[in-house]
Write an enzyme that holds these catalytic residues in place. Structure first.
Site, PDB file in Angstrom:
ATOM      1  CG  HIS A   9      -1.914   1.053   1.300  1.00 20.78           C
ATOM      2  ND1 HIS A   9      -2.069   1.885   2.380  1.00 20.78           N
ATOM      3  CD2 HIS A   9      -2.859   1.428   0.398  1.00 20.78           C
ATOM      4  CE1 HIS A   9      -3.070   2.711   2.156  1.00 20.78           C
ATOM      5  NE2 HIS A   9      -3.571   2.455   0.951  1.00 20.78           N
ATOM      6  NE  ARG A  10      -2.016   5.635   1.336  1.00 16.70           N
ATOM      7  CZ  ARG A  10      -2.597   6.336   2.293  1.00 16.70           C
ATOM      8  NH1 ARG A  10      -1.880   7.190   3.008  1.00 16.70           N
ATOM      9  NH2 ARG A  10      -3.892   6.234   2.542  1.00 16.70           N
ATOM     10  CD  GLU A  36      -3.048   2.034  -3.232  1.00 17.80           C
ATOM     11  OE1 GLU A  36      -4.109   2.655  -3.335  1.00 17.80           O
ATOM     12  OE2 GLU A  36      -2.073   2.464  -2.542  1.00 17.80           O
ATOM     13  CG  ASP A  38      -3.152   6.735  -3.451  1.00 18.34           C
ATOM     14  OD1 ASP A  38      -4.222   6.123  -3.525  1.00 18.34           O
ATOM     15  OD2 ASP A  38      -2.302   6.536  -2.554  1.00 18.34           O
ATOM     16  CG  HIS A  51      -3.510   9.141   0.074  1.00 15.76           C
ATOM     17  ND1 HIS A  51      -4.280   9.919   0.928  1.00 15.76           N
ATOM     18  CD2 HIS A  51      -4.229   8.017  -0.160  1.00 15.76           C
ATOM     19  CE1 HIS A  51      -5.401   9.284   1.198  1.00 15.76           C
ATOM     20  NE2 HIS A  51      -5.402   8.128   0.550  1.00 15.76           N
ATOM     21  CD  GLU A 110      -7.467   5.066  -4.477  1.00 19.04           C
ATOM     22  OE1 GLU A 110      -6.722   4.531  -3.637  1.00 19.04           O
ATOM     23  OE2 GLU A 110      -8.424   5.806  -4.178  1.00 19.04           O
ATOM     24  CE  LYS A 112      -6.538   8.281  -3.076  1.00 22.58           C
ATOM     25  NZ  LYS A 112      -7.547   7.667  -2.201  1.00 22.58           N
ATOM     26  CG  ASP A 230      -0.131   0.911   5.500  1.00 21.23           C
ATOM     27  OD1 ASP A 230      -0.269   1.335   4.338  1.00 21.23           O
ATOM     28  OD2 ASP A 230      -0.895   1.231   6.435  1.00 21.23           O
TER      29      ASP A 230
HETATM   30  O1  G3P Z   1      -6.510   0.802  -2.501  1.00 29.32           O
HETATM   31  C1  G3P Z   1      -6.930   0.772  -1.191  1.00 29.32           C
HETATM   32  C2  G3P Z   1      -6.704   2.062  -0.465  1.00 29.32           C
HETATM   33  O2  G3P Z   1      -5.539   2.660  -0.962  1.00 29.32           O
HETATM   34  C3  G3P Z   1      -7.827   3.000  -0.568  1.00 29.32           C
HETATM   35  O3  G3P Z   1      -7.790   4.032   0.350  1.00 29.32           O
HETATM   36  O4  G3P Z   1      -7.321   6.297   1.142  1.00 29.32           O
HETATM   37  O5  G3P Z   1      -5.515   4.584   1.212  1.00 29.32           O
HETATM   38  O6  G3P Z   1      -6.254   5.541  -0.960  1.00 29.32           O
HETATM   39  P1  G3P Z   1      -6.664   5.155   0.429  1.00 29.32           P
HETATM   40 CA    CA Z   2      -4.987   4.317  -2.435  1.00 25.27          CA
END
Ligand code: G3P
Ligand code: CA
Length: 240
Positions: A9-10, A36, A38, A51, A110, A112, A230
């Site tokens: 995540h990120r 992942e 954003d 993000h 993702e 945004k 994470d």
């Molecule tokens: O992809 C899952 C998650 O990243 C979505 O929420 O706010 O972390 O972008 P957020």
């Molecule tokens: Ca995300």
């Protein structure tokens, strides 16, 4: 359990400043199958990996991402807020991330557009994916299902992931409409029944954000196909 994929995540947000090249590098060194990230758009319509809608939390800048040009964004520090050793880390563009990551790593982009509308962002993301011949290792996700619908029209072969905050009945017709590849629910909402229903329609299930190894086991028992985390280091360690 070993069939679960780990999606950083990120990048590896618990170990390095989220959505930066160091974070993606740490994640790939921890053997994640996918990262992942954003994407927002700058004032001069460049794809910016960050993000929040604003620069305030994760950079030395202030104000909306979309109010700054790429050149302005590149002057900012995106690492020191996390730890001093990351001073000098920059906000990357989407192209820079595709160029930096080894070709065996998947990328979950993702878009945004759930808060700020960025006209044309979907086509620009697709251009980058095509430029790097990365259709097979990309999943585009968004909480804004209109962005996903547009992506499907632009390139029906693109893998699309439906992000959701709640388990809504309308997720099923939407997934059918865009030929979704995967569903991305918050992990607390996942049940065996949800996974069974998703699988019966052919959709993978990738819950977020799962940072506890015990929870990974429980979700694995429910049948999820991967976890967005994470902490790829904790999961890797647990599996060893
Ligand atoms: O992809 C899952 C998650 O990243 C979505 O929420 O706010 O972390 O972008 P957020
Ligand atoms: Ca995300």
């Amino acid at each position: 359990m070993s069939e679960l994929i780990v999606i950083g995540h990120r990048g590896a947000a618990s170990l390095a400043p989220e959505n930066t090249l160091p974070s993606f590098d740490v994640a790939q060194k921890l053997n994640v199958q996918m990262i992942e990230l954003d994407v927002h758009m700058s004032k001069d319509m460049q794809l910016i990996v960050i993000h929040d809608e604003t620069l305030n939390r994760t950079t030395s800048g202030r104000g909306p991402v979309g109010a700054h040009t790429l050149a302005q964004l590149k002057t900012l520090d995106a690492g020191v807020w996390f730890k001093p050793e990351f001073r000098g880390s920059k906000i990357p563009t989407l192209e820079e991330v595709y160029a930096a990551l080894p070709k065996h790593i998947g990328i979950n982009v993702e878009i945004k557009t759930d808060v700020t509308h960025y006209p044309g962002i979907e086509a620009k993301v697709l251009n980058v994916v095509q430029k790097f011949h990365a259709l097979h290792r990309t999943i585009v996700s968004s909480f804004n299902w209109e962005s996903l619908t547009l992506m499907h029209r632009l390139e029906p072969k693109l893998k699309l992931g439906i992000l959701m905050h709640h388990l809504e009945g309308k997720v099923w017709p939407m997934a059918g409409l865009i030929h979704a590849f995967s569903l991305h629910p918050p992990q607390r909402l996942v049940s065996s029944n949800f996974v069974w229903q998703a699988h019966s329609w052919g959709y993978k299930v990738y819950p977020w954000v799962v940072n506890d190894p015990g929870r990974v086991l429980k979700l694995g028992a429910m049948g999820v196909d991967g976890v967005i985390t994470d902490c790829p280091q904790i999961i890797t360690h647990y599996w060893e």
